[in-house]
Design an enzyme around this catalytic site. Structure first.
Site, PDB file in Angstrom:
ATOM      1  N   LYS A  69       0.825  -1.205   0.000  1.00  0.00           N
ATOM      2  CA  LYS A  69       0.000   0.000   0.000  1.00  0.00           C
ATOM      3  C   LYS A  69       0.858   1.254   0.000  1.00  0.00           C
ATOM      4  CE  LYS A  69       0.122   1.509   4.553  1.00  0.00           C
ATOM      5  NZ  LYS A  69       1.047   0.565   5.166  1.00  0.00           N
ATOM      6  N   THR A 126      -3.909   5.498   3.301  1.00  0.00           N
ATOM      7  CA  THR A 126      -2.550   5.898   2.942  1.00  0.00           C
ATOM      8  C   THR A 126      -2.511   6.697   1.642  1.00  0.00           C
ATOM      9  OG1 THR A 126      -1.831   3.836   3.971  1.00  0.00           O
ATOM     10  CG2 THR A 126      -0.185   5.039   2.753  1.00  0.00           C
TER      11      THR A 126
END
Length: 209
Positions: A69, A126
Site C-alpha cells: 500500500k 494511505t
C-alpha cells in the site's frame, strides 16, 4: 520466525495513522497470526472502545497489503503532484489493490484479505491522507523533484521507496504482472518521466477486468 522460531508471530495492520490513534480517534485494525488462539489473545489485550481489532490467520496477505500500500500511496501522491483528479486516483487505487492481491495470492495469501482492513482499508487511508509520508513524497515527485530532493524534504522514512524494489523482485520470482509497481520503480530508479509512465500505463493493451 527465523530468529525466534519458538515464538508465535503476530502482525498488526490496518488504517491506523499514529497521529489519530494517539488522539483516541476511533480506529479499527487487524491482528494476524497463524495461530488463531494467539490472535484472539492479542485482540483481547489490545481492543478498547477507541481501538477495535479483528483477527485473521492470513499473515502473508496482511504483510503484503501493509507493504505494497505504501507503493500505491507514492503513486497516489504523484497523481496529485501531476494535477490529476479523482477519476485517476480512484482508478489507481482500484488497479493497485488488484496488483496487491495478485502478488499476495501468488505468495500464499488469501484473496479476501485484500478486501479488508489491511488491504483496501489501509490503501484508502494511505493514498488519501496528508498524514501519509508516502503520499507526500509522491506529490513532490509528481511536481518534478528528484528522489533525493524529495527524501530530504520529507525528512522521514518513506517506506514505499525500498518496498517498490522488493516488490519488483517478488513479481519476477513469482511471475506476477505488477504494471503500476513497475512504473513507480522506473520513475524512482531508472529516470523515467512521470508523464511518460502514466501514458504507458494508459496505453497498455486492452483486457478484461
Amino acid at each position: 520466525q527465523e530468529c525466534v522460531p519458538q515464538c508465535e508471530v503476530c502482525v498488526l495492520s490496518g488504517p491506523s495513522h499514529a497521529e489519530e490513534v494517539a488522539r483516541e480517534i476511533p480506529t479499527t485494525c487487524l491482528i494476524a497470526s497463524e495461530n488463531e488462539e494467539v490472535a484472539k489473545m492479542v485482540q483481547k489485550e489490545f481492543m478498547n472502545p477507541k481501538f477495535r481489532i479483528y483477527t485473521s490467520t492470513d499473515v502473508i496477505g496482511v504483510e503484503i497489503g501493509a507493504a505494497l500500500k505504501n507503493v500505491m500511496a507514492l503513486a497516489a501522491g504523484m497523481n496529485d503532484g501531476l494535477g490529476f483528479g479523482d477519476n485517476s486516483k480512484a482508478a489507481l487505487m482500484t488497479r493497485g489493490i488488484a496488483e496487491m492481491k495478485r502478488l499476495g495470492i501468488a505468495m500464499g495469501g488469501k484473496a479476501e484479505t485484500f478486501a479488508g482492513l489491511s488491504g483496501i482499508g489501509d490503501l484508502i487511508v494511505t493514498c488519501t491522507s496528508m498524514h501519509s509520508r508516502n503520499r507526500r513524497a509522491g506529490i513532490l515527485l509528481g511536481q518534478g523533484k528528484s528522489l533525493e530532493e524529495t527524501l530530504a524534504e520529507v525528512k522521514m522514512v518513506v517506506e514505499g521507496v525500498n518496498t517498490v524494489q522488493a516488490a519488483c523482485h517478488l513479481a519476477e520470482k513469482y511471475h506476477v504482472d505488477l504494471p503500476i509497481t513497475q512504473a513507480i520503480n522506473d520513475v524512482l530508479f531508472h529516470g523515467k518521466d512521470t508523464q511518460t509512465a502514466v501514458l504507458e500505463l494508459m496505453t497498455r493493451e486492452g483486457k478484461s477486468e
